[in-house]
Design a protein around this motif. Sequence first.
Motif, short mmCIF file in Angstrom:
data_model
loop_
_atom_site.label_atom_id
_atom_site.label_comp_id
_atom_site.label_asym_id
_atom_site.label_seq_id
_atom_site.Cartn_x
_atom_site.Cartn_y
_atom_site.Cartn_z
N THR A 28 -67.56 -23.39 32.31
CA THR A 28 -67.74 -24.06 33.67
C THR A 28 -68.51 -23.46 34.81
O THR A 28 -69.05 -24.42 35.54
N SER A 29 -68.53 -22.28 34.73
CA SER A 29 -69.48 -21.59 35.91
C SER A 29 -71.05 -21.91 35.60
O SER A 29 -71.84 -22.22 36.49
N GLY A 30 -71.23 -22.03 34.54
CA GLY A 30 -72.94 -21.93 34.14
C GLY A 30 -72.89 -23.56 34.50
O GLY A 30 -73.97 -24.00 34.96
N ASP A 31 -71.89 -24.50 33.92
CA ASP A 31 -72.15 -25.92 34.38
C ASP A 31 -72.38 -26.13 35.64
O ASP A 31 -72.98 -26.83 36.40
N LEU A 32 -71.45 -25.40 36.53
CA LEU A 32 -71.57 -25.47 38.11
C LEU A 32 -72.82 -25.01 38.73
O LEU A 32 -73.49 -25.88 39.48
N LEU A 33 -73.45 -23.98 38.11
CA LEU A 33 -74.75 -23.55 38.47
C LEU A 33 -75.89 -24.69 38.16
O LEU A 33 -76.57 -24.88 38.98
N VAL A 34 -75.78 -24.94 37.11
CA VAL A 34 -76.77 -26.07 36.63
C VAL A 34 -76.74 -27.34 37.58
O VAL A 34 -77.61 -27.76 37.89
N ALA A 35 -75.43 -27.87 37.58
CA ALA A 35 -75.34 -29.02 38.44
C ALA A 35 -75.87 -28.67 40.01
O ALA A 35 -76.63 -29.60 40.49
N ARG A 36 -75.71 -27.64 40.32
CA ARG A 36 -76.05 -27.01 41.92
C ARG A 36 -77.45 -27.26 41.77
O ARG A 36 -78.36 -27.55 42.85
N VAL A 37 -78.09 -26.66 40.99
CA VAL A 37 -79.71 -26.29 40.77
C VAL A 37 -80.44 -27.86 40.85
O VAL A 37 -81.33 -27.78 41.30
N GLN A 38 -79.82 -28.68 39.68
CA GLN A 38 -80.48 -30.02 39.82
C GLN A 38 -80.06 -31.10 41.06
O GLN A 38 -81.05 -31.32 41.31
N GLU A 39 -78.85 -30.63 41.71
CA GLU A 39 -78.60 -31.74 42.76
C GLU A 39 -79.59 -31.05 43.88
O GLU A 39 -79.89 -32.05 44.75
N ALA A 40 -79.97 -29.83 43.96
CA ALA A 40 -80.94 -29.40 44.99
C ALA A 40 -82.32 -29.88 44.86
O ALA A 40 -83.29 -29.74 45.66
N GLY A 41 -82.72 -30.19 43.64
CA GLY A 41 -84.06 -30.64 43.18
C GLY A 41 -84.77 -29.89 42.37
O GLY A 41 -85.99 -29.98 42.33
N HIS A 42 -84.17 -28.67 42.02
CA HIS A 42 -84.95 -27.70 41.02
C HIS A 42 -84.74 -28.18 39.43
O HIS A 42 -84.09 -29.02 39.27
N SER A 43 -85.60 -27.56 38.59
CA SER A 43 -85.24 -27.93 37.25
C SER A 43 -84.74 -26.80 36.54
O SER A 43 -85.02 -25.70 36.89
N LEU A 44 -84.17 -27.04 35.43
CA LEU A 44 -83.60 -26.30 34.46
C LEU A 44 -84.60 -25.90 33.54
O LEU A 44 -84.83 -26.55 32.74
N ALA A 45 -85.11 -24.64 33.41
CA ALA A 45 -86.04 -24.13 32.74
C ALA A 45 -85.45 -23.53 31.26
O ALA A 45 -86.05 -23.79 30.25
N ALA A 46 -84.40 -23.07 31.49
CA ALA A 46 -83.37 -22.47 30.23
C ALA A 46 -81.95 -22.27 30.58
O ALA A 46 -81.58 -22.17 31.66
N ARG A 47 -81.34 -22.21 29.78
CA ARG A 47 -79.71 -21.84 29.76
C ARG A 47 -79.30 -21.15 28.49
O ARG A 47 -79.76 -21.61 27.26
#
Length: 170
Positions: A28-47
Amino acid sequence: MSKSESVFEPLAVAVLTVSDTRTAETDTSGDLLVARVQEAGHSLAARQIVKDDIYQLRKVVSDWIADEDIQVILTTGGTGFSGRDSTPEALSVLFDKTIEGFGELFRQVSVEDIGTSTVQSRCLAGLANRTVIFCLPGSNNACATGWDRIIREQLDARHRPCNFVGQVRR
């Protein structure tokens, strides 16, 4: 364009969860960070999720630091005082420069939520090969505090008087 007319620059962000127990379904903490990153307009490069093991952590983060397509690394977990918590020991040796103010500010703002228990937070940040790395505790509340109160602004070129966008590779 003058500095006062800066525009948002999306960054490529990798998210690493450090845990002996979490899975893709329970991270859930990883999910939270991914959501915040994408909501801010950044891209997820790896997880990725990695066991709390110094050498496994160093391998994954070293690979990401060497990857020209990754500009930011966010880790969650492994920053406490339990026997297996080893994120600071694993990653601090990879930093070219330590961002001392991150841990200091994180503890300052989190005292509002968790009181003096914040002294047990060993969160940290640094720069390595023009990649900024933020290491957060594993709780959802800590990740939200770190992102919402500190990291989001520091990854936005419009934030003044300074931010980390100019420090990461382009």
